[in-house]
Design a protein around this motif. Structure first.
Motif, PDB file in Angstrom:
ATOM      1  N   GLY A  26       7.460   2.955 -13.538  1.00 46.84           N
ATOM      2  CA  GLY A  26       7.033   1.760 -14.266  1.00 46.84           C
ATOM      3  C   GLY A  26       6.306   0.779 -13.370  1.00 46.84           C
ATOM      4  N   LEU A  27       6.821   0.595 -12.156  1.00 49.17           N
ATOM      5  CA  LEU A  27       6.178  -0.329 -11.210  1.00 49.17           C
ATOM      6  C   LEU A  27       4.804   0.183 -10.779  1.00 49.17           C
ATOM      7  N   LYS A  30       2.193  -0.854 -13.236  1.00 50.63           N
ATOM      8  CA  LYS A  30       1.846  -2.278 -13.121  1.00 50.63           C
ATOM      9  C   LYS A  30       0.924  -2.527 -11.930  1.00 50.63           C
ATOM     10  N   GLU A  33      -2.558  -1.382 -12.796  1.00 55.51           N
ATOM     11  CA  GLU A  33      -3.212  -2.372 -13.664  1.00 55.51           C
ATOM     12  C   GLU A  33      -3.731  -3.548 -12.844  1.00 55.51           C
ATOM     13  N   SER A  34      -2.922  -4.019 -11.905  1.00 53.33           N
ATOM     14  CA  SER A  34      -3.325  -5.185 -11.108  1.00 53.33           C
ATOM     15  C   SER A  34      -4.494  -4.858 -10.184  1.00 53.33           C
ATOM     16  N   ASP A 201       8.320  -3.852  -3.436  1.00 49.09           N
ATOM     17  CA  ASP A 201       7.191  -4.775  -3.610  1.00 49.09           C
ATOM     18  C   ASP A 201       6.177  -4.621  -2.480  1.00 49.09           C
TER      19      ASP A 201
END
Length: 301
Positions: A26-27, A30, A33-34, A201
């Motif tokens: 899932g990360l 994201k 997308e970024s 992160d």
């Protein structure tokens, strides 16, 4: 990757990602997308070769990412009583995906585990001597770790695979039950042992950069250095909740409340740090990416 004169890649990146419903999968979506990277989640089952071939034909990816796998719910003890299911995904599935990718000339970024080692006489706790990429696993205490060690050994024969040894993953989302900090902050008692850990992160964007560089082979995919359970919880108390308290217990006491033993180790990150010199130490990364953004306590004057 060959670049055009304007500096943009000659072939636009197009990722095929397995593990849509998982935390790392899932990360990854994201982050893509970024960064404006095209990506598609695979719909095939890892152990079903035909469905993987169909996914690749439909997506025509430049790279494949495997963040799918069985870790067990609520934890790896589940694997002790579901051995066939664990083998099907973690061994058969991962090998099938690697083999299909090799057949199609594709690099596979495989999120694996570093929980295949434990401190020993050559790598004593607190010594700063970590296990290297070429070291053979010495921890088979849990069936989960045993399957992961098996598949890592076999994947060494695939020159298209980049194996990333993740350990005790942590993210800035302190509500996620898979987050190491969230887990231990809810435990009645915790052990206190220094370990290598992965700050998602910081490291997941690095894994995407590794794909761009077409890196392969095994990488210890943790932040440099070690941090203990108590050190993490002390930061939690400092940044999140001044009133937070916890109790420790030893490995013998822990063994009474878990089915399978847990891996404790330090991984040597020289190889990853050489490729990415900007990589922060575990304690620096914890503060920058996890605790500072989540601070709830007032800053000391």
């Amino acid at each position: 990757m060959v670049s055009q004169s304007n500096g943009s890649p000659a072939t636009p990146l197009n990722f095929l990602i397995y593990g849509r419903t998982g935390w790392i999968g899932g990360l990854l979506g994201k982050i893509c997308e970024s960064q404006g990277i095209n990506y598609t989640y695979g719909s095939g089952r890892l152990e079903s070769r035909d469905t993987l071939i169909a996914d690749i034909a439909a997506v025509n990816p430049t790279h494949v990412f495997n963040a799918a796998g069985v870790t067990g719910r609520p934890n790896v003890d589940w694997c002790e009583s579901h051995k066939v299911e664990t083998i099907r995904t973690n061994v058969v599935g991962t090998l099938t995906l690697a083999d299909v990718c090799r057949e199609k000339g594709l690099i596979l970024i495989n999120y694996a585990t570093g929980c295949i080692f434990e401190y020993d006489s050559e790598h004593p706790l607190g010594s700063g001597v970590g296990f290297k990429e070429e070291d053979s696993p010495n921890f088979t205490g849990s069936f989960y770790s045993k399957t992961k060690a098996m598949v890592e050994e076999l994947l060494k024969n695939y020159d298209n695979v980049c194996t990333l040894r993740v350990r005790m993953p942590i993210s800035s989302d302190l509500t996620n039950p898979r987050n190491f900090i969230t887990k231990i902050s809810r435990y009645e008692k915790v052990v206190n042992i220094p370990n290598s850990m992965t700050i998602l992160d910081e490291l997941l964007p690095i894994s995407i950069e590794m794909a761009k560089r077409n890196l392969t082979g095994i990488y210890n995919f943790t932040n440099p250095g070690c941090v203990s359970h108590n050190e993490v919880l002390e930061l939690y108390r400092e940044y999140i909740d001044f009133a937070y308290t916890w109790k420790n217990f030893n490995l013998e006491e822990q063994a009474k409340v878990i089915v399978a033993p847990r891996s404790n180790n330090e991984l040597d990150t020289t190889k990853l740090k050489t490729e990415f010199p900007e990589l922060l130490s575990i304690k620096e990364s914890l503060v920058k990416y996890v605790f500072e953004p989540n601070r709830k306590t007032p800053v000391a004057a």
